[in-house]
Design a protein around this motif. Structure first.
Motif, short mmCIF file in Angstrom:
data_model
loop_
_atom_site.label_atom_id
_atom_site.label_comp_id
_atom_site.label_asym_id
_atom_site.label_seq_id
_atom_site.Cartn_x
_atom_site.Cartn_y
_atom_site.Cartn_z
N GLU A 239 0.85 -1.20 0.00
CA GLU A 239 0.00 0.00 0.00
C GLU A 239 0.88 1.24 0.00
N ALA A 247 2.28 0.36 4.01
CA ALA A 247 2.14 -0.98 4.61
C ALA A 247 2.31 -2.06 3.55
N LEU A 249 0.81 -6.03 2.77
CA LEU A 249 -0.28 -6.92 3.20
C LEU A 249 0.06 -8.37 2.91
N CYS A 250 -0.16 -9.22 3.93
CA CYS A 250 -0.09 -10.66 3.73
C CYS A 250 -1.50 -11.15 3.99
N ASN A 252 -4.85 -10.90 5.22
CA ASN A 252 -5.50 -9.92 6.10
C ASN A 252 -4.52 -9.21 7.03
N GLU A 253 -3.28 -9.73 7.08
CA GLU A 253 -2.30 -9.11 7.99
C GLU A 253 -1.66 -7.89 7.35
N ARG A 254 -1.43 -6.85 8.18
CA ARG A 254 -0.84 -5.61 7.68
C ARG A 254 0.46 -5.37 8.44
N HIS A 255 1.56 -5.15 7.72
CA HIS A 255 2.85 -4.88 8.37
C HIS A 255 3.31 -3.48 8.00
N THR A 256 3.68 -2.70 9.02
CA THR A 256 4.13 -1.33 8.73
C THR A 256 5.56 -1.14 9.23
#
Ligand SMILES: Cc1cc2nc3c(=O)[nH]c(=O)nc-3n(C[C@H](O)[C@H](O)[C@H](O)COP(=O)(O)OP(=O)(O)OC[C@H]3O[C@@H](n4cnc5c(N)ncnc54)[C@H](O)[C@@H]3O)c2cc1C
Length: 503
Positions: A239, A247, A249-250, A252-256
């Motif tokens: 994103e 971010a 995305l995996c 539904n998981e979001r990593h920032t």
């Protein structure tokens, strides 16, 4: 306010192969908290090992250089403090063609004597001078600080380089043994040939047990620094807001994080990257870029005590085959050549227990089954695989004599594609061409201010190339020459310590 000044900088890395883990480990050393997202259940990508009936195999990392005293890879591993955690042993390039068998020693003069059979030394000296001159033009390869500007090198192909210096036909053929280690084609740059050749002349090594030990050592640095590694986490989207990635995305998981690194094949990254990260021209360039060939691999467990263990990296070439067309698509002519190595792991070091064979193969050969997935391939594909295994084993036995196997398994370009997530199961990433060098090498930067590139597509592939690119990527984030300068200070310190001890 106080919290802001002490907060650790964070980086999120897509891809837990050599490029991602090495970049992550280097950035951890620079004070970053690193998150690595890896699609497979295991970390490592090309460093991944697998086990069959208690024996370990390495599918994608067999031999590599840069480990001699003063070598670039040795310096990086020392900087990371993991050189002694990875058990390595020397292997020797052994050329086999018809009845000819030639083992190449380490070191320039001995190498020249051996490959020339004591003849052609003048031509070979000039050729090897040219190889070292070319490799010297790469600052990072020589662990020299760089001002970022490329050095001028004469833009010729590997083929032209060999033909310019060597007049003897057989010697020319012998010097091409290295081609399958970078998918050498008539338009491959002399520089790529020189870097690969110099690494082999200076000496090559293999893992005593498995490449997975290196993946684990790199991962341990990241986790010890407060970072984490998520396996089974395929990144499905990146994103962005304007020129900033916000971010990854995996599902539904979001990593920032503050910074992001894409260390997967560039083709795969384009599928998940925000539109603005790459220009339409760049996207078209990558879409139409050629990939290096893939490979058909055989993993065998040998009957006990049936074959002597030689720490040999065999390069077997079919007599009369064109070395510049290694991944021939003519099924009746395949294979033209192969890489073969054995390992001893049952305890008696005199005998080989496992054998790995890697044969260059184009994706065209598996095109009929390209839509199939791991574990769901049709019977026709399995029959084809058996036929290819028989052809490759026949060539190996012609070269080395009878090979008695207890267990045998094969992997095709489809397997490489599906495990590594690379376009067409390429072994070495994008094919680089002397006709279009600028077009086929990538920058570590993207149009996003906080998205960077790592991995074999960026610069130079393999253990050494991908590790050097990791230094470059990490330095793009922390500052030019920051890591190289540290490595050089550490080297000086080591020399000083040894000198003081000797005094
Ligand atoms: C058959 C074969 C033999 C080889 N032999 C040698 C050798 O002897 N010596 C040598 O130096 N080099 C060798 N190489 C080349 C070497 O393996 C590569 O150059 C090196 O591993 C590249 O590292 P990388 O990190 O760029 O890519 P990889 O190691 O492929 O890592 C990329 C990682 O990203 C993961 N990934 C992909 N997509 C996603 C996603 N969407 N989300 C999260 N993760 C994702 C993949 O699962 C993978 O783990 C060989 C390669 C092959 C295929």
């Amino acid at each position: 306010m106080a919290e802001q000044t002490t907060r650790m900088k964070t980086v999120c890395i897509i891809g837990g192969g050599l490029g991602g883990l090495m970049t992550g480990a280097l950035l951890t050393k620079e004070g970053y908290r690193v998150t690595v997202l890896e699609k497979n259940g295991n970390i490592g990508g090309g460093l991944q090992g697998f086990s069959r009936k208690g024996h370990l195999f390495d599918p994608c990392m067999h031999v590599f250089g840069g480990l001699q005293p003063g070598g670039n890879l040795r310096a990086i591993l020392q900087h990371l403090g993991i050189l002694d955690k990875i058990k390595l042993e020397p292997y020797h390039d052994t050329l086999v063609c018809g009845d000819e068998r030639l083992t190449l020693p380490f070191g320039r003069d001995a190498w020249i004597d051996a490959i020339g059979g004591g003849k052609h030394n003048e031509e070979l000296n000039a050729y090897v001078d040219a190889l070292y001159r070319l490799s010297d033009s790469e600052d990072l390869f020589n662990m020299r600080p760089s001002n970022g500007a490329p050095h001028e090198v004469e833009n010729i192909s590997a083929k032209e380089l060999i033909e310019r210096h060597i007049s003897d036909h057989d010697l020319r053929q012998r010097l091409t043994f290295i081609l399958h280690l970078y998918d050498g084609r008539p338009d491959s740059p002399a520089l790529l040939h020189a870097l690969t050749s110099v690494l082999h002349i200076d000496g090559i090594y293999s893992f005593v047990s498995s490449a997975q030990t290196m993946a684990q050592a790199l991962a341990d640095i990241i986790t010890a620094g407060g970072g984490c590694i998520h396996t089974g986490s395929p990144v499905t989207a990146i994103e962005a807001d304007g020129k900033q990635v916000t971010a990854v995305l995996c599902g539904n998981e979001r990593h920032t994080a503050d910074q992001y690194v894409g260390s997967i094949s560039i083709g795969a990254l384009l599928n998940i990257a925000p539109k603005g990260a790459f220009s339409p021209a760049f996207r078209n360039r990558i879409k139409s870029a050629e990939q290096c060939c893939s490979a058909f691999c055989i993993y065998a467990i040998l009957k006990p005590q049936t074959m002597k263990q030689e720490n040999a990296s065999y390069h077997i070439l079919r007599r009369g085959a064109n070395p510049w067309d290694m991944a021939t698509t003519q099924p009746d002519q395949w294979p033209h050549n192969m890489f073969l190595m054995t390992r001893s792991d049952r305890g008696d070091k005199r005998y080989a227990d496992t054998m790995t064979i890697v044969v260059p193969m184009t994706f065209e050969s598996v095109r009929p089954w390209e839509d199939s997935t791991l574990g769901h391939r049709p019977a026709e594909y399995r029959q084809w695989k058996e036929q290819m295994t028989a052809q490759a084993m026949h060539m190996a036995q012609e070269a080395l004599g009878p090979i008695e196997t207890e267990y045998i398994e094969a992997a095709s370009p489809l397997t490489v594609r599906d495990y590594n997530g690379t376009t067409h199961g390429t072994c070495y990433g994008l094919h680089t061409s002397v006709d279009n060098l600028a077009y086929t090498t990538l920058s570590t930067r993207t149009r996003m201010e906080n998205l960077f590139l790592a991995g074999q597509d960026v610069n130079f592939h393999g253990m050494v190339g991908t590790s050097l690119t990791a230094v470059l990527t990490a330095e793009t984030i922390v500052g030019r020459n920051v890591i190289v300068d540290q490595i050089n200070r550490e080297r000086k310190q080591t020399i000083l310590t040894i000198w003081k001890l000797l005094k």
